[in-house]
Scaffold this motif. Structure first.
Motif, PDB file in Angstrom:
ATOM      1  N   PHE A  27      52.463  41.514 -41.110  1.00 24.83           N
ATOM      2  CA  PHE A  27      53.480  41.192 -40.118  1.00 24.83           C
ATOM      3  C   PHE A  27      53.859  42.417 -39.272  1.00 24.83           C
ATOM      4  CE2 PHE A  27      54.201  37.551 -42.939  1.00 24.83           C
ATOM      5  CZ  PHE A  27      54.268  36.536 -41.997  1.00 24.83           C
ATOM      6  N   THR A  28      53.967  43.580 -39.902  1.00 31.96           N
ATOM      7  CA  THR A  28      54.398  44.773 -39.160  1.00 31.96           C
ATOM      8  C   THR A  28      53.419  45.130 -38.052  1.00 31.96           C
ATOM      9  OG1 THR A  28      55.544  45.659 -41.104  1.00 31.96           O
ATOM     10  CG2 THR A  28      54.972  47.219 -39.344  1.00 31.96           C
ATOM     11  N   LEU A  29      52.140  45.253 -38.400  1.00 30.12           N
ATOM     12  CA  LEU A  29      51.182  45.720 -37.399  1.00 30.12           C
ATOM     13  C   LEU A  29      50.815  44.621 -36.396  1.00 30.12           C
ATOM     14  CD1 LEU A  29      50.157  48.494 -36.970  1.00 30.12           C
ATOM     15  CD2 LEU A  29      48.025  47.916 -38.098  1.00 30.12           C
ATOM     16  N   CYS A  30      50.794  43.364 -36.831  1.00 28.00           N
ATOM     17  CA  CYS A  30      50.479  42.282 -35.880  1.00 28.00           C
ATOM     18  C   CYS A  30      51.560  42.156 -34.811  1.00 28.00           C
ATOM     19  CB  CYS A  30      50.322  40.955 -36.629  1.00 28.00           C
ATOM     20  SG  CYS A  30      48.774  40.787 -37.531  1.00 28.00           S
ATOM     21  N   VAL A  31      52.817  42.207 -35.224  1.00 27.06           N
ATOM     22  CA  VAL A  31      53.903  42.121 -34.251  1.00 27.06           C
ATOM     23  C   VAL A  31      53.926  43.368 -33.370  1.00 27.06           C
ATOM     24  CG1 VAL A  31      56.409  42.010 -33.968  1.00 27.06           C
ATOM     25  CG2 VAL A  31      55.280  40.590 -35.690  1.00 27.06           C
ATOM     26  N   ALA A  32      53.668  44.534 -33.961  1.00 25.93           N
ATOM     27  CA  ALA A  32      53.628  45.772 -33.178  1.00 25.93           C
ATOM     28  C   ALA A  32      52.513  45.707 -32.136  1.00 25.93           C
ATOM     29  CB  ALA A  32      53.431  46.976 -34.098  1.00 25.93           C
ATOM     30  N   ALA A  33      51.339  45.208 -32.530  1.00 25.54           N
ATOM     31  CA  ALA A  33      50.224  45.084 -31.586  1.00 25.54           C
ATOM     32  C   ALA A  33      50.568  44.116 -30.458  1.00 25.54           C
ATOM     33  CB  ALA A  33      48.974  44.611 -32.318  1.00 25.54           C
ATOM     34  N   ALA A  34      51.251  43.026 -30.791  1.00 29.09           N
ATOM     35  CA  ALA A  34      51.651  42.060 -29.768  1.00 29.09           C
ATOM     36  C   ALA A  34      52.606  42.698 -28.756  1.00 29.09           C
ATOM     37  CB  ALA A  34      52.303  40.843 -30.425  1.00 29.09           C
ATOM     38  N   LEU A  35      53.531  43.526 -29.242  1.00 27.28           N
ATOM     39  CA  LEU A  35      54.467  44.197 -28.333  1.00 27.28           C
ATOM     40  C   LEU A  35      53.754  45.219 -27.453  1.00 27.28           C
ATOM     41  CD1 LEU A  35      57.498  44.709 -30.750  1.00 27.28           C
ATOM     42  CD2 LEU A  35      57.336  43.110 -28.834  1.00 27.28           C
ATOM     43  N   VAL A  36      52.757  45.907 -28.019  1.00 28.71           N
ATOM     44  CA  VAL A  36      51.989  46.870 -27.216  1.00 28.71           C
ATOM     45  C   VAL A  36      51.233  46.149 -26.102  1.00 28.71           C
ATOM     46  CG1 VAL A  36      50.028  48.453 -27.261  1.00 28.71           C
ATOM     47  CG2 VAL A  36      51.781  48.590 -29.035  1.00 28.71           C
ATOM     48  N   ILE A  37      50.614  45.015 -26.444  1.00 26.92           N
ATOM     49  CA  ILE A  37      49.891  44.236 -25.431  1.00 26.92           C
ATOM     50  C   ILE A  37      50.851  43.757 -24.346  1.00 26.92           C
ATOM     51  CG2 ILE A  37      48.597  42.106 -25.036  1.00 26.92           C
ATOM     52  CD1 ILE A  37      47.411  42.453 -27.824  1.00 26.92           C
ATOM     53  N   ALA A  38      52.046  43.326 -24.758  1.00 28.22           N
ATOM     54  CA  ALA A  38      53.047  42.891 -23.781  1.00 28.22           C
ATOM     55  C   ALA A  38      53.452  44.037 -22.864  1.00 28.22           C
ATOM     56  CB  ALA A  38      54.268  42.337 -24.508  1.00 28.22           C
ATOM     57  N   ALA A  39      53.582  45.244 -23.427  1.00 28.59           N
ATOM     58  CA  ALA A  39      53.946  46.404 -22.625  1.00 28.59           C
ATOM     59  C   ALA A  39      52.841  46.759 -21.641  1.00 28.59           C
ATOM     60  CB  ALA A  39      54.249  47.591 -23.530  1.00 28.59           C
ATOM     61  N   LEU A  40      51.589  46.657 -22.083  1.00 33.18           N
ATOM     62  CA  LEU A  40      50.466  46.953 -21.194  1.00 33.18           C
ATOM     63  C   LEU A  40      50.415  45.967 -20.036  1.00 33.18           C
ATOM     64  CD1 LEU A  40      47.619  47.808 -23.736  1.00 33.18           C
ATOM     65  CD2 LEU A  40      48.828  49.381 -22.226  1.00 33.18           C
ATOM     66  N   ARG A  41      50.659  44.703 -20.341  1.00 33.07           N
ATOM     67  CA  ARG A  41      50.646  43.697 -19.282  1.00 33.07           C
ATOM     68  C   ARG A  41      51.785  43.933 -18.298  1.00 33.07           C
ATOM     69  NH1 ARG A  41      47.645  39.055 -19.978  1.00 33.07           N
ATOM     70  NH2 ARG A  41      46.418  39.003 -21.885  1.00 33.07           N
ATOM     71  N   GLY A  42      52.931  44.317 -18.814  1.00 28.88           N
ATOM     72  CA  GLY A  42      54.081  44.545 -17.950  1.00 28.88           C
ATOM     73  C   GLY A  42      53.918  45.773 -17.080  1.00 28.88           C
ATOM     74  N   GLY A  43      53.152  46.759 -17.584  1.00 32.18           N
ATOM     75  CA  GLY A  43      52.988  47.975 -16.816  1.00 32.18           C
ATOM     76  C   GLY A  43      51.942  47.881 -15.742  1.00 32.18           C
ATOM     77  N   GLY A  44      51.168  46.790 -15.744  1.00 31.94           N
ATOM     78  CA  GLY A  44      50.156  46.611 -14.725  1.00 31.94           C
ATOM     79  C   GLY A  44      49.020  47.595 -14.832  1.00 31.94           C
ATOM     80  N   ASP A  45      48.686  48.005 -16.066  1.00 35.78           N
ATOM     81  CA  ASP A  45      47.614  48.979 -16.281  1.00 35.78           C
ATOM     82  C   ASP A  45      46.268  48.333 -16.001  1.00 35.78           C
ATOM     83  OD1 ASP A  45      45.862  50.905 -17.179  1.00 35.78           O
ATOM     84  OD2 ASP A  45      47.064  51.431 -18.946  1.00 35.78           O
ATOM     85  N   HIS A  46      45.530  48.905 -15.038  1.00 37.70           N
ATOM     86  CA  HIS A  46      44.235  48.348 -14.676  1.00 37.70           C
ATOM     87  C   HIS A  46      43.198  48.564 -15.773  1.00 37.70           C
ATOM     88  CE1 HIS A  46      45.595  47.442 -10.647  1.00 37.70           C
ATOM     89  NE2 HIS A  46      46.018  48.680 -10.497  1.00 37.70           N
ATOM     90  N   HIS A  47      43.486  49.493 -16.694  1.00 39.69           N
ATOM     91  CA  HIS A  47      42.558  49.781 -17.769  1.00 39.69           C
ATOM     92  C   HIS A  47      43.019  49.123 -19.077  1.00 39.69           C
ATOM     93  CE1 HIS A  47      40.534  52.686 -15.198  1.00 39.69           C
ATOM     94  NE2 HIS A  47      41.721  53.214 -14.906  1.00 39.69           N
ATOM     95  N   GLU A  48      43.736  48.024 -18.945  1.00 37.59           N
ATOM     96  CA  GLU A  48      44.314  47.363 -20.119  1.00 37.59           C
ATOM     97  C   GLU A  48      43.251  46.988 -21.144  1.00 37.59           C
ATOM     98  OE1 GLU A  48      46.123  42.987 -21.179  1.00 37.59           O
ATOM     99  OE2 GLU A  48      46.428  43.789 -19.171  1.00 37.59           O
ATOM    100  N   SER A  49      42.161  46.348 -20.701  1.00 42.23           N
ATOM    101  CA  SER A  49      41.133  45.897 -21.631  1.00 42.23           C
ATOM    102  C   SER A  49      40.461  47.064 -22.339  1.00 42.23           C
ATOM    103  CB  SER A  49      40.079  45.059 -20.898  1.00 42.23           C
ATOM    104  OG  SER A  49      40.656  43.890 -20.366  1.00 42.23           O
ATOM    105  N   ALA A  50      40.141  48.111 -21.573  1.00 39.56           N
ATOM    106  CA  ALA A  50      39.491  49.271 -22.175  1.00 39.56           C
ATOM    107  C   ALA A  50      40.411  49.957 -23.171  1.00 39.56           C
ATOM    108  CB  ALA A  50      39.068  50.251 -21.085  1.00 39.56           C
ATOM    109  N   LEU A  51      41.689  50.099 -22.812  1.00 41.42           N
ATOM    110  CA  LEU A  51      42.640  50.744 -23.706  1.00 41.42           C
ATOM    111  C   LEU A  51      42.841  49.917 -24.975  1.00 41.42           C
ATOM    112  CD1 LEU A  51      44.655  52.984 -24.259  1.00 41.42           C
ATOM    113  CD2 LEU A  51      46.369  51.709 -22.966  1.00 41.42           C
ATOM    114  N   THR A  52      42.951  48.602 -24.823  1.00 41.07           N
ATOM    115  CA  THR A  52      43.123  47.732 -25.978  1.00 41.07           C
ATOM    116  C   THR A  52      41.906  47.804 -26.901  1.00 41.07           C
ATOM    117  OG1 THR A  52      44.474  46.221 -24.653  1.00 41.07           O
ATOM    118  CG2 THR A  52      43.586  45.374 -26.711  1.00 41.07           C
ATOM    119  N   GLY A  53      40.701  47.800 -26.312  1.00 41.64           N
ATOM    120  CA  GLY A  53      39.495  47.900 -27.119  1.00 41.64           C
ATOM    121  C   GLY A  53      39.399  49.217 -27.859  1.00 41.64           C
TER     122      GLY A  53
END
Length: 302
Positions: free
Chosen positions: A84-110
């Protein structure tokens, strides 16, 4: 290890007797109860994942459940907390990346995916106690599911479903046409964050049954199959739940009578259903095109 490896269960083809024997074990009753909760939650959350084209996000969250569980075991606490800790943390990180409009979102996530997976294997290597290795965490097991774990799964599942019921209609609107939804005053950004958190919680919940690698399949395949069969949201949601439920319970039954991982059977059954739905849709489209061609020829001849 399953009971099949110890030589205890044997398929007799007497279905009633076989099920009575299987459900005489408390841990199997717990497994079927947990599987039912996981199937319903995964199907409903997964339906929106497919609709919103966030399968990569779901894949990322499912992968990081592995280092979360391994790290929790290394620290001497239940793997559930790590899930639960890391899954929710990962979800929040993905949400932050989407909100920041990072063009390298997929590469950074991978990149983060690869690092966390390597960390998970490091945690396994550092652990000195009795641990079956990464197989159970990665591919799931029905052994050792306790009544307290079932209670936790039910409580968490109830919360996820309650939140999803509250945000369901605006989330559907925002998923189909986010620009129009935003113009109508729908809080698209906030809904996206809440949904990603729900995705993290649902993934952590399902990982305990299917394993961290194959939870993605249970969450996506039944939903994708249902959306192949019908475009009606209510019917599609119901079909997704039914397919996930069937795949989970059939997978549990098959795993009980074999030495192979539970996640393999759940995924294989769900994938078989997807192939059947794909074939049916292709056949339906072919027949419709032929009928349309005949009607056009008849009209031209007339």
């Amino acid at each position: 290890m399953t009971l099949a490896e110890t030589g205890a269960p044997a398929w007799s083809w007497n279905l009633l007797s076989d099920f009575q024997e299987m459900w005489s074990y408390p841990f199997m009753v717990n497994a079927f109860r947990a599987g039912a909760v996981v199937a319903v939650v995964s199907a409903l959350v997964g339906w929106f994942v497919v609709l919103r084209r966030q399968t990569f996000a779901a894949h990322t969250v499912s992968l990081v459940a592995f280092p979360g569980a391994a790290g929790a075991v290394l620290l001497g606490v239940s793997a559930v907390y790590g899930y639960f800790t890391l899954c929710v943390a990962a979800a929040l990180v993905i949400a932050a990346l989407r909100g920041g409009g990072d063009h390298h979102e997929s590469a950074l996530t991978g990149t983060v995916q690869a690092f966390l997976m390597a960390s998970g294997f490091l945690f396994i290597a550092l652990y000195r106690g009795l641990l079956e290795g990464p197989q159970t965490i990665l591919f799931g097991t029905f052994l050792g599911i306790t009544p307290s774990q079932v209670t936790i799964l039910m409580a968490v599942g109830a919360v996820v479903l309650a939140v999803l019921a509250v945000i369901g209609r605006p989330l559907l609107f925002a998923s189909i046409d986010p620009r129009v939804a935003a113009g109508r005053g729908v809080p698209v950004r906030a809904l996206s964050v809440v949904f990603l958190v729900l995705l993290g919680v649902a993934t952590a919940e399902a990982s305990q049954i299917t394993g961290t690698l194959l939870v993605f399949a249970l969450m996506v395949i039944p939903a994708a199959t249902a959306q192949l069969l019908t475009a009606r949201p209510a019917l599609s949601l119901a079909l997704a739940v039914l397919m996930a439920f069937a795949a989970t319970w059939l997978g549990l039954t098959a795993a009980y009578y074999s030495p192979y991982p539970l996640g393999f059977f759940v995924t294989s059954i769900a994938f078989a259903g997807y192939l059947l739905a794909l074939g049916w849709r292709s056949l339906h489209a072919l027949l419709a095109s032929r009928i349309g061609a005949r009607l056009t020829s008849a009209q031209v001849g007339a």
